[in-house]
Enzyme design. Structure first.
Site, mmCIF file in Angstrom:
data_model
loop_
_atom_site.group_PDB
_atom_site.id
_atom_site.type_symbol
_atom_site.label_atom_id
_atom_site.label_comp_id
_atom_site.label_asym_id
_atom_site.label_seq_id
_atom_site.Cartn_x
_atom_site.Cartn_y
_atom_site.Cartn_z
ATOM 1 N N GLY A 15 0.786 -1.234 0.000
ATOM 2 C CA GLY A 15 0.000 0.000 0.000
ATOM 3 C C GLY A 15 0.812 1.274 0.000
ATOM 4 O O GLY A 15 0.333 2.320 0.456
ATOM 5 N N SER A 16 2.027 1.231 -0.552
ATOM 6 C CA SER A 16 2.805 2.484 -0.567
ATOM 7 C C SER A 16 2.214 3.478 -1.574
ATOM 8 O O SER A 16 2.248 4.696 -1.347
ATOM 9 C CB SER A 16 4.284 2.218 -0.848
ATOM 10 O OG SER A 16 4.492 1.845 -2.184
ATOM 11 N N ASN A 17 1.646 2.980 -2.663
ATOM 12 C CA ASN A 17 0.956 3.906 -3.583
ATOM 13 C C ASN A 17 -0.318 4.448 -2.950
ATOM 14 O O ASN A 17 -0.651 5.625 -3.123
ATOM 15 C CB ASN A 17 0.652 3.213 -4.914
ATOM 16 C CG ASN A 17 1.838 3.248 -5.848
ATOM 17 O OD1 ASN A 17 2.219 4.305 -6.343
ATOM 18 N ND2 ASN A 17 2.465 2.095 -6.052
ATOM 19 N N ARG A 70 -14.128 -16.452 -9.931
ATOM 20 C CA ARG A 70 -13.692 -15.074 -10.159
ATOM 21 C C ARG A 70 -14.899 -14.151 -10.343
ATOM 22 O O ARG A 70 -14.902 -13.015 -9.869
ATOM 23 C CB ARG A 70 -12.842 -15.055 -11.433
ATOM 24 C CG ARG A 70 -11.559 -14.299 -11.313
ATOM 25 C CD ARG A 70 -10.758 -14.411 -12.593
ATOM 26 N NE ARG A 70 -9.588 -15.244 -12.448
ATOM 27 C CZ ARG A 70 -8.492 -14.908 -11.773
ATOM 28 N NH1 ARG A 70 -8.413 -13.751 -11.163
ATOM 29 N NH2 ARG A 70 -7.462 -15.712 -11.699
ATOM 30 N N MET A 95 -3.547 -7.208 -7.109
ATOM 31 C CA MET A 95 -2.878 -8.264 -7.866
ATOM 32 C C MET A 95 -3.810 -9.405 -8.308
ATOM 33 O O MET A 95 -3.371 -10.539 -8.462
ATOM 34 C CB MET A 95 -1.697 -8.816 -7.042
ATOM 35 C CG MET A 95 -0.659 -7.766 -6.672
ATOM 36 S SD MET A 95 -0.036 -6.758 -8.062
ATOM 37 C CE MET A 95 1.282 -7.808 -8.653
ATOM 38 N N ARG A 96 -5.083 -9.090 -8.535
ATOM 39 C CA ARG A 96 -6.016 -10.090 -9.069
ATOM 40 C C ARG A 96 -6.421 -9.697 -10.485
ATOM 41 O O ARG A 96 -6.663 -8.513 -10.755
ATOM 42 C CB ARG A 96 -7.291 -10.165 -8.224
ATOM 43 C CG ARG A 96 -7.101 -10.569 -6.798
ATOM 44 C CD ARG A 96 -6.702 -11.994 -6.614
ATOM 45 N NE ARG A 96 -7.664 -12.962 -7.129
ATOM 46 C CZ ARG A 96 -7.413 -14.253 -7.267
ATOM 47 N NH1 ARG A 96 -6.229 -14.733 -6.953
ATOM 48 N NH2 ARG A 96 -8.334 -15.080 -7.725
ATOM 49 N N HIS A 114 1.278 0.569 -13.244
ATOM 50 C CA HIS A 114 2.083 -0.595 -13.604
ATOM 51 C C HIS A 114 3.562 -0.205 -13.575
ATOM 52 O O HIS A 114 3.931 0.846 -14.114
ATOM 53 C CB HIS A 114 1.686 -1.090 -14.998
ATOM 54 C CG HIS A 114 2.471 -2.290 -15.418
ATOM 55 N ND1 HIS A 114 2.231 -3.552 -14.922
ATOM 56 C CD2 HIS A 114 3.535 -2.421 -16.258
ATOM 57 C CE1 HIS A 114 3.089 -4.402 -15.450
ATOM 58 N NE2 HIS A 114 3.892 -3.747 -16.262
ATOM 59 N N ALA A 178 9.158 7.075 -8.139
ATOM 60 C CA ALA A 178 8.490 7.795 -9.236
ATOM 61 C C ALA A 178 6.988 7.512 -9.226
ATOM 62 O O ALA A 178 6.171 8.412 -9.461
ATOM 63 C CB ALA A 178 9.108 7.407 -10.573
HETATM 64 C C1 GAR Z 1 3.676 -1.164 -7.334
HETATM 65 O O1 GAR Z 1 5.002 -1.164 -7.795
HETATM 66 C C2 GAR Z 1 2.704 -1.246 -8.491
HETATM 67 O O2 GAR Z 1 3.139 -0.562 -9.631
HETATM 68 C C3 GAR Z 1 2.683 -2.742 -8.733
HETATM 69 O O3 GAR Z 1 2.688 -3.314 -7.461
HETATM 70 C C4 GAR Z 1 3.371 -2.459 -6.566
HETATM 71 C C5 GAR Z 1 2.475 -2.213 -5.384
HETATM 72 O O4 GAR Z 1 3.150 -1.552 -4.357
HETATM 73 N N1 GAR Z 1 1.527 -3.115 -9.472
HETATM 74 C C6 GAR Z 1 1.501 -4.117 -10.327
HETATM 75 O O5 GAR Z 1 2.463 -4.827 -10.545
HETATM 76 C C7 GAR Z 1 0.165 -4.340 -10.994
HETATM 77 N N2 GAR Z 1 0.276 -5.282 -12.046
HETATM 78 P P1 GAR Z 1 2.358 -0.841 -3.200
HETATM 79 O O6 GAR Z 1 1.397 -1.877 -2.614
HETATM 80 O O7 GAR Z 1 3.416 -0.467 -2.212
HETATM 81 O O8 GAR Z 1 1.641 0.326 -3.782
#
Ligand code: GAR
Length: 221
Positions: A15-17, A70, A95-96, A114, A178
């Site tokens: 969950g950093s984003n 699903r 991630m699903r 992504h 970034a």
């Molecule tokens: C991030 O790097 C995001 O771009 C990637 O997962 C990470 C999640 O990090 N997403 C994917 O690969 C989607 N296919 P976070 O949980 O710290 O935000």
């Protein structure tokens, strides 16, 4: 400015984003163009849920393991999202794979981040594959979601250099930093009504374009 865009953020992990979105648009932010009405995780143990709770946001768990298909899982998620009044879905490390029905229901109202410069390196292990390919520039992409994984109209991209001595983790950290700037930038443009999709490509109004070119290695000074 119109009413803030009501957004549901979907996560699976760290969950950093999500944190970057909370910092940009969370309850403490005045005059935010976005209101995060829900943080939904498919994994009960996702650390991002704690970040959401800390920020005072509503959280829900829809555990994919408890559904027979699903389709059933996506229907349950859709119900939770709509119950909050969300108008827009933000995938932040979710991630699903989503069903065509769910993707169609949120067409042009769902975005994803992504960790690669799409259309290069869709799928998993993007940093490892970028290193193996020997690219000099790598990065991240925010795009509207289409049924085919990691495709869809691109809203914004951030490029970072691949540096000598990089391994997967140093490169991932550079891209992630970034991402944390890119996702708020892209969501703000959407929330301000400056992003539209025309013939499956994004047109942005009134956003400053990047100038010049990026070089890696750098040009001699
Ligand atoms: C991030 O790097 C995001 O771009 C990637 O997962 C990470 C999640 O990090 N997403 C994917 O690969 C989607 N296919 P976070 O949980 O710290 O935000």
């Amino acid at each position: 400015m119109g009413a803030p865009l009501k957004v549901a953020v979907l996560i699976s992990g760290r969950g950093s984003n999500l944190q970057a979105l909370i910092d940009a648009f969370g309850p403490k932010v005045q005059d935010s163009p976005v209101t995060i009405v829900l943080v939904l995780s498919n994994r009960p143990e996702a650390p991002g849920l704690e970040r959401a709770a800390q920020a005072g946001l509503k959280t829900e768990i829809v555990d994919h393991k408890t559904f027979a298909s699903r389709e059933d899982f996506d229907v349950a998620m859709d119900r939770e999202i709509r119950a909050t009044g969300a108008e827009f879905v933000v995938l932040a490390g979710f991630m699903r794979l989503l069903t065509p029905q769910f993707v169609a229901a949120w067409q042009d109202r769902m975005i994803n981040i992504h960790p690669a410069l799409l259309p290069a390196f869709p799928g998993l292990d993007t940093h490892k594959r970028a290193l193996e390919a020997g690219v000099r520039l790598h990065g991240a992409t925010v795009h509207f979601v289409r049924h085919e994984t990691d495709t869809g109209p691109i809203i914004a991209q951030a490029a970072v250099p691949v540096l000598p001595g990089d391994d997967e983790s140093t490169l991932a950290a550079r891209v992630l930093a970034a991402e944390h700037q890119l996702y708020p930038l892209a969501l703000r443009l959407v929330a301000e009504g400056r992003v539209r999709v025309e013939q499956d490509r994004v047109v942005i109004s009134d956003a400053p374009a990047m100038e010049g070119a990026l070089f890696n290695p750098a040009l001699p000074r």
